[in-house]
Design an enzyme around this catalytic site. Sequence first.
Site, PDB file in Angstrom:
ATOM      1  N   HIS A 125       1.006  -6.299   8.489  1.00 19.50           N
ATOM      2  CA  HIS A 125       0.394  -5.102   7.694  1.00 19.50           C
ATOM      3  C   HIS A 125       0.366  -3.955   8.830  1.00 19.50           C
ATOM      4  O   HIS A 125       0.199  -2.651   8.494  1.00 19.50           O
ATOM      5  CB  HIS A 125      -1.140  -5.148   7.458  1.00 19.50           C
ATOM      6  CG  HIS A 125      -1.554  -4.064   6.565  1.00 19.50           C
ATOM      7  ND1 HIS A 125      -0.883  -2.917   5.916  1.00 19.50           N
ATOM      8  CD2 HIS A 125      -2.807  -4.514   5.527  1.00 19.50           C
ATOM      9  CE1 HIS A 125      -1.525  -2.421   5.130  1.00 19.50           C
ATOM     10  NE2 HIS A 125      -2.670  -3.435   4.682  1.00 19.50           N
ATOM     11  N   ASP A 147       3.134  -1.126   4.814  1.00 23.51           N
ATOM     12  CA  ASP A 147       1.804  -0.878   4.124  1.00 23.51           C
ATOM     13  C   ASP A 147       1.728  -1.507   2.978  1.00 23.51           C
ATOM     14  O   ASP A 147       2.647  -1.993   2.075  1.00 23.51           O
ATOM     15  CB  ASP A 147       2.061   0.735   3.954  1.00 23.51           C
ATOM     16  CG  ASP A 147       1.978   1.529   5.469  1.00 23.51           C
ATOM     17  OD1 ASP A 147       1.230   1.105   6.138  1.00 23.51           O
ATOM     18  OD2 ASP A 147       2.470   2.790   5.206  1.00 23.51           O
TER      19      ASP A 147
END
Length: 556
Positions: free
Chosen positions: A528, A532
């Site tokens: 992450h 995204d």
Amino acid sequence: MGRYVFKLPDVGEGTAEAELVAWHVKVGDMVAEDQIIADIMTDKATVELTSPVAGKVLAAHGEPGQQLAVGSPLVEFEVEGAGNASADAAPAPAKAEPAPSPKAETPKVEAAPAPVAAGGNFVFKLPDVGEGTAEAELVGWHVKVGDVVSEDQLLAEVMTDKATVELTSPVAGAVVALHGEAGQQLAVGGPLVSFNVEGKGNQGEAPPPSNPAPQASVPLTGGQTKAVAPISSPLRGEGDHPKPKAKDGGGAPAARTLSARNERPLASPAVRNRARDLGIELQFVPGSGPAGRIEHGDLDAWVASGGRTPSAPGSSAGSTYAKAEGTTETRIIGVRRKIAEKMAESVRRIPHITYVEEIDVTALEELRAHLNAKKRKDQPKLNVLPFIARAMVVALRDQPTINSHYDDEAGVLTTHAAVHIGIAAQTPNGLMVPVVRHAESLDPWDTALEIARVSGAAKDGSAKRDELTGSTITITSLGTLGGVIHTPIINHPEVAIVGPNKIAERVVVKDGQMVVRKMMNLSSSFDHRIVDGHDAAVFVQRIKGLLEHPATLWMS
């Protein structure tokens, strides 16, 4: 000057012979201690052999491609001191190329089994048992301090990231010190075992005094050592060395015998290979051969009994409802420890985001069945993985950042043009990730062949270092055990991993009608910090569209 005969060591469990792959020296060369002299290959791995002594090569026995027996002479050296062979035994004639016939080999001269008290100190250093290996993990000892060992006797097992290798003694003598304990990482070239031997040995100073009580020395900072209690080997109890095999008395024993818990069972390489293929642990199989040797018939009987050991007469241990007592403690070492460290590092360093999508693979399965029915004899049978690999290749063209390595310590993201897909595979040695290189250049048949090749190499232990490293993105598949969903762990330093789940027929609504379709969930995880949630969803939806319309996979 003396003559030293280096014999082919046992570099694998139960290996009786090995193939000579290549020579790194020739007759007349002067070699240093620990210099690479030859490459050999067993059915598990390719191993580099290093010289245990410094000296001049007098003879080299064998040529590339030849099968050599474990314990047979491999290289003869002229060395300083007495060596390990009688001085009056003439060496084999020197030739420009090291390829004498096995029948012309110099007769093997056994070293004296027991050193004299006024002998020298010989330190056996950990050899390089793999290409570029800087260290290896000590799996277990087969000897203890005070043991008198013969040349080529099994000393210890070490493990690299490629294979587990058995190390044998290059000399005959008394064990003075053991440097390390099971589970410890040892540096290549560092001391492994110290011996008291006849002659000068390979150390100028006298050996350390031997304590009557079995002790081992563990390296500390500053070059000091610390005496510790006897090291318990996971392969043989309390550091015991292998028990000698009983001579064949003319027939098999009347009763089947079961190997002791920590003792490696007696079995031929063929039986071991067959047991490995069947997924059978030999230490639980009663052997009916001489000295409890396990035969092929014993494997058949074990399979026929459903993997149960007959209970002793009058025993109630086999009762379905008998109470279970006690606990078992297992030290996590070897490949399993490396896997644990790798997984912990990945979870600790990477904030995972997991995304799951269901995919209608009805058309894909129809295409796959058609291609398999029409394939040539030289083409492999296609499963779903080549199609998923291709879909990833195409999807990465729009999102190349996902095909990257992230060095979080340096803050550098390296994006790769080539797609090297790791295939997470379960092997007898634990989870490994062989790599399909340049997947972007392969058609479905070539992809299937390469997946099968590298996965097979990982499972049988023959995979080379470059076949187990360098992946840029990974597929993890549980096959028919794929379940509904799972949360795959990213293969650090990659930033994404894709995991197909099992294909199952489900009732779905399509164009307002309830129909039965073949459906598959696709589980995936992303780093992450780099990817995204939106980008992860776009990537998976692109893969979904390609797999649901498989004709487009190789059209772009």
